[in-house]
Design a protein around this motif. Structure first.
Motif, PDB file in Angstrom:
ATOM      1  N   MET A   1     -54.808  18.925  43.913  1.00 45.25           N
ATOM      2  CA  MET A   1     -55.359  18.335  42.714  1.00 45.25           C
ATOM      3  C   MET A   1     -56.643  17.595  43.046  1.00 45.25           C
ATOM      4  O   MET A   1     -56.857  17.217  44.194  1.00 45.25           O
ATOM      5  CB  MET A   1     -54.327  17.423  42.047  1.00 45.25           C
ATOM      6  N   ARG A   2     -57.471  17.411  42.039  1.00 44.71           N
ATOM      7  CA  ARG A   2     -58.737  16.706  42.231  1.00 44.71           C
ATOM      8  C   ARG A   2     -58.520  15.197  42.083  1.00 44.71           C
ATOM      9  O   ARG A   2     -57.472  14.740  41.627  1.00 44.71           O
ATOM     10  CB  ARG A   2     -59.769  17.217  41.223  1.00 44.71           C
ATOM     11  N   ILE A   3     -59.511  14.425  42.456  1.00 47.20           N
ATOM     12  CA  ILE A   3     -59.388  12.978  42.492  1.00 47.20           C
ATOM     13  C   ILE A   3     -59.062  12.379  41.118  1.00 47.20           C
ATOM     14  O   ILE A   3     -58.290  11.434  41.014  1.00 47.20           O
ATOM     15  CB  ILE A   3     -60.647  12.318  43.109  1.00 47.20           C
ATOM     16  N   GLY A   4     -59.641  12.942  40.062  1.00 46.76           N
ATOM     17  CA  GLY A   4     -59.353  12.448  38.718  1.00 46.76           C
ATOM     18  C   GLY A   4     -57.891  12.618  38.354  1.00 46.76           C
ATOM     19  O   GLY A   4     -57.276  11.715  37.773  1.00 46.76           O
ATOM     20  N   ALA A   5     -57.334  13.749  38.682  1.00 46.72           N
ATOM     21  CA  ALA A   5     -55.924  14.016  38.400  1.00 46.72           C
ATOM     22  C   ALA A   5     -55.031  13.099  39.236  1.00 46.72           C
ATOM     23  O   ALA A   5     -54.044  12.552  38.731  1.00 46.72           O
ATOM     24  CB  ALA A   5     -55.596  15.476  38.672  1.00 46.72           C
ATOM     25  N   LEU A   6     -55.382  12.933  40.502  1.00 44.01           N
ATOM     26  CA  LEU A   6     -54.617  12.037  41.367  1.00 44.01           C
ATOM     27  C   LEU A   6     -54.650  10.616  40.802  1.00 44.01           C
ATOM     28  O   LEU A   6     -53.622   9.931  40.773  1.00 44.01           O
ATOM     29  CB  LEU A   6     -55.183  12.061  42.792  1.00 44.01           C
ATOM     30  N   GLY A   7     -55.812  10.206  40.353  1.00 39.87           N
ATOM     31  CA  GLY A   7     -55.940   8.878  39.763  1.00 39.87           C
ATOM     32  C   GLY A   7     -55.106   8.721  38.515  1.00 39.87           C
ATOM     33  O   GLY A   7     -54.470   7.682  38.307  1.00 39.87           O
ATOM     34  N   GLN A   8     -55.093   9.744  37.672  1.00 37.57           N
ATOM     35  CA  GLN A   8     -54.296   9.681  36.440  1.00 37.57           C
ATOM     36  C   GLN A   8     -52.812   9.610  36.741  1.00 37.57           C
ATOM     37  O   GLN A   8     -52.087   8.833  36.132  1.00 37.57           O
ATOM     38  CB  GLN A   8     -54.589  10.878  35.557  1.00 37.57           C
ATOM     39  N   VAL A   9     -52.355  10.412  37.669  1.00 39.70           N
ATOM     40  CA  VAL A   9     -50.930  10.450  37.999  1.00 39.70           C
ATOM     41  C   VAL A   9     -50.458   9.126  38.592  1.00 39.70           C
ATOM     42  O   VAL A   9     -49.367   8.653  38.286  1.00 39.70           O
ATOM     43  CB  VAL A   9     -50.628  11.617  38.970  1.00 39.70           C
ATOM     44  N   THR A  10     -51.289   8.508  39.428  1.00 40.93           N
ATOM     45  CA  THR A  10     -50.881   7.282  40.121  1.00 40.93           C
ATOM     46  C   THR A  10     -51.337   6.005  39.426  1.00 40.93           C
ATOM     47  O   THR A  10     -50.863   4.921  39.766  1.00 40.93           O
ATOM     48  CB  THR A  10     -51.440   7.267  41.557  1.00 40.93           C
ATOM     49  N   GLY A  11     -52.287   6.122  38.499  1.00 42.61           N
ATOM     50  CA  GLY A  11     -52.819   4.925  37.851  1.00 42.61           C
ATOM     51  C   GLY A  11     -53.826   4.187  38.716  1.00 42.61           C
ATOM     52  O   GLY A  11     -54.073   3.000  38.522  1.00 42.61           O
ATOM     53  N   VAL A  12     -54.401   4.885  39.677  1.00 47.41           N
ATOM     54  CA  VAL A  12     -55.380   4.292  40.591  1.00 47.41           C
ATOM     55  C   VAL A  12     -56.756   4.866  40.263  1.00 47.41           C
ATOM     56  O   VAL A  12     -56.921   6.089  40.157  1.00 47.41           O
ATOM     57  CB  VAL A  12     -55.013   4.572  42.070  1.00 47.41           C
ATOM     58  N   ASP A  13     -57.728   3.990  40.113  1.00 46.63           N
ATOM     59  CA  ASP A  13     -59.088   4.403  39.809  1.00 46.63           C
ATOM     60  C   ASP A  13     -59.647   5.282  40.934  1.00 46.63           C
ATOM     61  O   ASP A  13     -59.404   5.008  42.111  1.00 46.63           O
ATOM     62  CB  ASP A  13     -59.949   3.145  39.636  1.00 46.63           C
TER      63      ASP A  13
END
Length: 158
Positions: A1-13
Protein backbone atom coordinates in the motif's frame (compact mmCIF):
# COMPACT_ATOMS: atom_id res chain seq x y z
CA UNK A 1 0.00 0.00 0.00
CA UNK A 2 1.04 3.60 -0.49
CA UNK A 3 1.79 6.03 2.32
CA UNK A 4 -1.63 7.71 2.14
CA UNK A 5 -3.41 4.40 2.57
CA UNK A 6 -1.10 3.39 5.41
CA UNK A 7 -1.81 6.71 7.08
CA UNK A 8 -5.56 6.28 6.71
CA UNK A 9 -5.55 2.76 8.10
CA UNK A 10 -3.42 3.66 11.13
CA UNK A 11 -4.55 7.25 11.69
CA UNK A 12 -0.97 8.49 11.34
CA UNK A 13 -0.19 11.50 9.17
CA UNK A 14 2.04 10.66 6.17
CA UNK A 15 4.59 13.27 7.27
CA UNK A 16 4.82 11.51 10.65
CA UNK A 17 5.31 8.19 8.87
CA UNK A 18 8.20 9.70 6.89
CA UNK A 19 9.65 11.06 10.15
CA UNK A 20 9.45 7.62 11.77
CA UNK A 21 11.34 6.24 8.78
CA UNK A 22 14.04 8.94 9.06
CA UNK A 23 14.66 8.22 12.76
CA UNK A 24 14.63 4.47 12.26
CA UNK A 25 11.37 3.50 13.97
CA UNK A 26 9.99 2.21 10.68
CA UNK A 27 12.14 0.36 8.15
CA UNK A 28 12.41 1.99 4.75
CA UNK A 29 9.79 0.57 2.41
CA UNK A 30 10.59 -0.75 -1.00
CA UNK A 31 10.10 1.63 -3.91
CA UNK A 32 7.98 0.87 -6.90
CA UNK A 33 9.21 1.62 -10.41
CA UNK A 34 7.34 4.94 -10.29
CA UNK A 35 9.19 5.93 -7.08
CA UNK A 36 6.25 5.52 -4.72
CA UNK A 37 6.85 3.85 -1.39
CA UNK A 38 5.31 0.39 -1.08
CA UNK A 39 4.37 -0.55 2.48
CA UNK A 40 3.57 -4.11 3.49
CA UNK A 41 1.85 -5.84 6.40
CA UNK A 42 5.00 -5.59 8.57
CA UNK A 43 4.98 -1.79 8.19
CA UNK A 44 1.31 -1.67 9.09
CA UNK A 45 1.82 -3.81 12.20
CA UNK A 46 4.87 -1.84 13.35
CA UNK A 47 3.20 1.53 12.76
CA UNK A 48 0.09 0.38 14.66
CA UNK A 49 2.39 -0.64 17.54
CA UNK A 50 4.10 2.77 17.50
CA UNK A 51 0.77 4.58 17.37
CA UNK A 52 -0.54 2.59 20.33
CA UNK A 53 2.57 3.37 22.38
CA UNK A 54 2.26 7.06 21.48
CA UNK A 55 -1.42 6.95 22.51
CA UNK A 56 -0.11 5.80 25.90
CA UNK A 57 1.99 9.00 25.85
CA UNK A 58 5.27 7.15 25.63
CA UNK A 59 8.21 9.20 24.42
CA UNK A 60 9.78 8.13 21.13
CA UNK A 61 12.93 6.97 22.92
CA UNK A 62 10.83 4.50 24.94
CA UNK A 63 8.99 3.39 21.81
CA UNK A 64 12.32 2.81 20.11
CA UNK A 65 13.50 0.76 23.09
CA UNK A 66 10.32 -1.33 23.02
CA UNK A 67 10.69 -1.90 19.29
CA UNK A 68 14.27 -3.04 19.86
CA UNK A 69 13.07 -5.48 22.51
CA UNK A 70 10.28 -6.64 20.22
CA UNK A 71 12.87 -7.31 17.51
CA UNK A 72 14.92 -9.39 19.99
CA UNK A 73 12.39 -11.90 21.35
CA UNK A 74 14.97 -13.86 23.34
CA UNK A 75 15.99 -10.86 25.49
CA UNK A 76 14.81 -10.66 29.09
CA UNK A 77 11.40 -9.02 29.47
CA UNK A 78 12.57 -7.28 32.67
CA UNK A 79 13.60 -4.27 30.55
CA UNK A 80 10.02 -3.93 29.32
CA UNK A 81 8.71 -4.10 32.88
CA UNK A 82 11.16 -1.45 34.03
CA UNK A 83 10.34 0.84 31.12
CA UNK A 84 6.61 0.63 31.87
CA UNK A 85 7.20 1.11 35.61
CA UNK A 86 9.23 4.25 34.89
CA UNK A 87 6.59 5.59 32.51
CA UNK A 88 3.82 4.80 35.01
CA UNK A 89 5.66 6.73 37.74
CA UNK A 90 6.07 9.66 35.33
CA UNK A 91 2.34 9.62 34.49
CA UNK A 92 1.40 9.40 38.17
CA UNK A 93 3.59 12.43 38.89
CA UNK A 94 1.93 14.36 36.08
CA UNK A 95 -1.47 13.32 37.41
CA UNK A 96 -0.59 14.71 40.85
CA UNK A 97 0.54 17.95 39.23
CA UNK A 98 -2.70 18.17 37.26
CA UNK A 99 -4.73 17.53 40.42
CA UNK A 100 -2.87 20.37 42.15
CA UNK A 101 -3.53 22.59 39.12
CA UNK A 102 -7.21 21.66 39.28
CA UNK A 103 -7.37 22.74 42.94
CA UNK A 104 -5.60 26.01 42.12
CA UNK A 105 -7.97 26.78 39.26
CA UNK A 106 -11.00 25.90 41.42
CA UNK A 107 -9.75 28.32 44.11
CA UNK A 108 -9.23 30.98 41.48
CA UNK A 109 -12.65 30.32 39.95
CA UNK A 110 -14.22 30.81 43.37
CA UNK A 111 -13.12 34.46 43.33
CA UNK A 112 -15.71 35.56 40.77
CA UNK A 113 -19.43 34.83 40.46
CA UNK A 114 -22.16 36.41 38.41
CA UNK A 115 -22.19 39.07 35.78
CA UNK A 116 -20.39 42.34 36.35
CA UNK A 117 -17.77 44.56 34.75
CA UNK A 118 -14.31 43.06 34.31
CA UNK A 119 -13.00 45.83 36.59
CA UNK A 120 -14.81 43.97 39.40
CA UNK A 121 -13.68 40.47 38.37
CA UNK A 122 -12.10 38.65 41.30
CA UNK A 123 -10.24 36.28 38.99
CA UNK A 124 -8.56 39.16 37.14
CA UNK A 125 -7.75 40.85 40.47
CA UNK A 126 -6.05 37.66 41.69
CA UNK A 127 -4.07 37.24 38.47
CA UNK A 128 -2.92 40.88 38.55
CA UNK A 129 -2.00 40.61 42.23
CA UNK A 130 0.08 37.49 41.52
CA UNK A 131 1.78 39.22 38.58
CA UNK A 132 2.72 42.05 40.95
CA UNK A 133 4.24 39.62 43.43
CA UNK A 134 1.41 39.65 45.94
CA UNK A 135 -0.13 36.60 47.52
CA UNK A 136 -2.83 34.99 45.41
CA UNK A 137 -5.51 32.51 46.33
CA UNK A 138 -4.27 29.88 43.88
CA UNK A 139 -0.61 29.79 44.92
CA UNK A 140 -0.77 30.83 48.56
CA UNK A 141 2.65 32.49 48.44
CA UNK A 142 4.61 29.66 46.79
CA UNK A 143 5.85 31.69 43.80
CA UNK A 144 5.58 35.15 45.26
CA UNK A 145 8.92 35.51 47.06
CA UNK A 146 11.08 34.90 43.96
CA UNK A 147 8.93 37.34 41.99
CA UNK A 148 9.34 40.02 44.68
CA UNK A 149 13.13 39.50 44.52
CA UNK A 150 13.09 39.96 40.73
CA UNK A 151 10.97 43.08 41.04
CA UNK A 152 13.34 44.51 43.67
CA UNK A 153 16.33 43.71 41.47
CA UNK A 154 14.74 45.36 38.43
CA UNK A 155 13.79 48.48 40.37
CA UNK A 156 17.33 48.82 41.76
CA UNK A 157 18.98 48.47 38.34
CA UNK A 158 16.48 50.36 36.24
Amino acid sequence: MRIGALGQVTGVDPETIRYYERIGLLPAPTRRANGYRAYGPAHLERLAFIRHCRALDMPLADVQRLLHLLDHPLDDCQDVDQLIDTHLAHVQGRLQSLQALTRQLEQLRGRCHGQHATAECGILHELVAAAQGESCVCHSGSVQAPLKDVQRSVSQTG
